[in-house]
Design an enzyme around this catalytic site. Sequence first.
Site, PDB file in Angstrom:
ATOM      1  N   GLY A  31       4.570  40.491  55.762  1.00  0.00           N
ATOM      2  CA  GLY A  31       5.704  40.385  54.964  1.00  0.00           C
ATOM      3  C   GLY A  31       5.213  39.808  53.471  1.00  0.00           C
ATOM      4  O   GLY A  31       3.915  39.654  53.336  1.00  0.00           O
ATOM      5  N   SER A  32       6.000  39.893  52.552  1.00  0.00           N
ATOM      6  CA  SER A  32       5.757  39.560  51.355  1.00  0.00           C
ATOM      7  C   SER A  32       5.260  38.070  51.091  1.00  0.00           C
ATOM      8  O   SER A  32       4.234  37.848  50.133  1.00  0.00           O
ATOM      9  CB  SER A  32       7.015  39.644  50.189  1.00  0.00           C
ATOM     10  OG  SER A  32       8.209  39.246  50.615  1.00  0.00           O
ATOM     11  N   ASP A  83       3.148  32.732  59.710  1.00  0.00           N
ATOM     12  CA  ASP A  83       4.095  34.098  59.301  1.00  0.00           C
ATOM     13  C   ASP A  83       5.226  33.517  58.584  1.00  0.00           C
ATOM     14  O   ASP A  83       5.899  32.317  58.555  1.00  0.00           O
ATOM     15  CB  ASP A  83       4.292  34.555  60.808  1.00  0.00           C
ATOM     16  CG  ASP A  83       4.541  35.952  60.597  1.00  0.00           C
ATOM     17  OD1 ASP A  83       4.859  36.576  59.568  1.00  0.00           O
ATOM     18  OD2 ASP A  83       4.933  36.859  61.629  1.00  0.00           O
ATOM     19  N   LYS A  96      13.359  37.570  63.006  1.00  0.00           N
ATOM     20  CA  LYS A  96      12.076  38.277  62.341  1.00  0.00           C
ATOM     21  C   LYS A  96      12.122  39.892  62.500  1.00  0.00           C
ATOM     22  O   LYS A  96      12.745  40.145  63.390  1.00  0.00           O
ATOM     23  CB  LYS A  96      10.660  37.580  62.771  1.00  0.00           C
ATOM     24  CG  LYS A  96      10.573  36.400  62.584  1.00  0.00           C
ATOM     25  CD  LYS A  96       9.216  35.583  62.877  1.00  0.00           C
ATOM     26  CE  LYS A  96       8.093  36.608  62.657  1.00  0.00           C
ATOM     27  NZ  LYS A  96       7.761  36.923  61.385  1.00  0.00           N
ATOM     28  N   GLY A  98      12.134  41.984  59.713  1.00  0.00           N
ATOM     29  CA  GLY A  98      12.554  42.591  58.389  1.00  0.00           C
ATOM     30  C   GLY A  98      11.528  43.415  57.814  1.00  0.00           C
ATOM     31  O   GLY A  98      11.935  44.823  57.272  1.00  0.00           O
ATOM     32  N   GLY A  99      10.312  43.351  58.247  1.00  0.00           N
ATOM     33  CA  GLY A  99       9.203  44.114  57.854  1.00  0.00           C
ATOM     34  C   GLY A  99       8.567  45.077  58.806  1.00  0.00           C
ATOM     35  O   GLY A  99       7.611  45.769  58.735  1.00  0.00           O
ATOM     36  N   GLU A 105       3.967  40.551  66.143  1.00  0.00           N
ATOM     37  CA  GLU A 105       4.368  39.041  65.522  1.00  0.00           C
ATOM     38  C   GLU A 105       4.594  38.447  66.817  1.00  0.00           C
ATOM     39  O   GLU A 105       4.030  37.482  66.941  1.00  0.00           O
ATOM     40  CB  GLU A 105       5.524  38.990  64.634  1.00  0.00           C
ATOM     41  CG  GLU A 105       5.138  39.627  63.209  1.00  0.00           C
ATOM     42  CD  GLU A 105       6.072  39.700  62.363  1.00  0.00           C
ATOM     43  OE1 GLU A 105       7.228  39.674  62.916  1.00  0.00           O
ATOM     44  OE2 GLU A 105       5.932  39.915  60.991  1.00  0.00           O
TER      45      GLU A 105
END
Length: 220
Positions: A31-32, A83, A96, A98-99, A105
């Site tokens: 993720g970002s 994470d 979790k 979104g990516g 994960e």
Amino acid sequence: MTIDQTALKREVARAAIRYVKPGAVLGVGTGSTVDLFIDELAAIRDSIPACVSSSVRSTKRLEALGFKVLDLNEVEEIEVYVDGADEIDPHFAMVKGGGGALTREKIVASVSKRFVCIADASKSVDVLGRFPLPVEVIPMAARSVARRLEALGAKVALRDFTTDNGCAILDASGLSIQDPAALEDEVNSWPGVVTVGLFARRGADVLLLGTAEGVKTFER
Ligand code: 5RP
């Protein structure tokens, strides 16, 4: 993402460095926020023998910075997994995915002793469900799983995305998730579901939350 949100993400990414155990294999999420964490890791690269990554995206970023990335099958246990999350509740349960990396994960988290969640303040919620719940599915099960989610009251969208595992993602919005562990068990039991993006059975152990007042640390 606003500039402020990016700044908060960078602060938690920096704060997570103190949880990295020198000499041990490190679990790295996706993720970002994790991208910023990987950038911070570069400064302590020599103390990290190798990483296990939860996505092709993170693997590429780690390798570009000179990190060794191992397949999880080469590793028995991971000391620390860092994470992000799309939402986290007061009991450290998370949404979790979104990516799109939720399955890997969840696998990496399952073999990690300590899950350190790094998130900006917008991710902290009392009840999960404001963020659409990602569900990774075998493509031929997309409609049958979507119908089951709709029966629970969700509005379901098929994401225009293929996961690193070659699967599809449904985003289920409008759920107010009162019992995350029960919903995690239920959705995981449906034929065709690869992984539901609820991390309640294995939630976070530490939350580093980026707020306007600085990084707040919560541990359980
Ligand atoms: C990816 C995830 C991410 O942790 C989650 O989407 C948070 O991402 P970001 O750090 O970009 O806000 O679960 O599958």
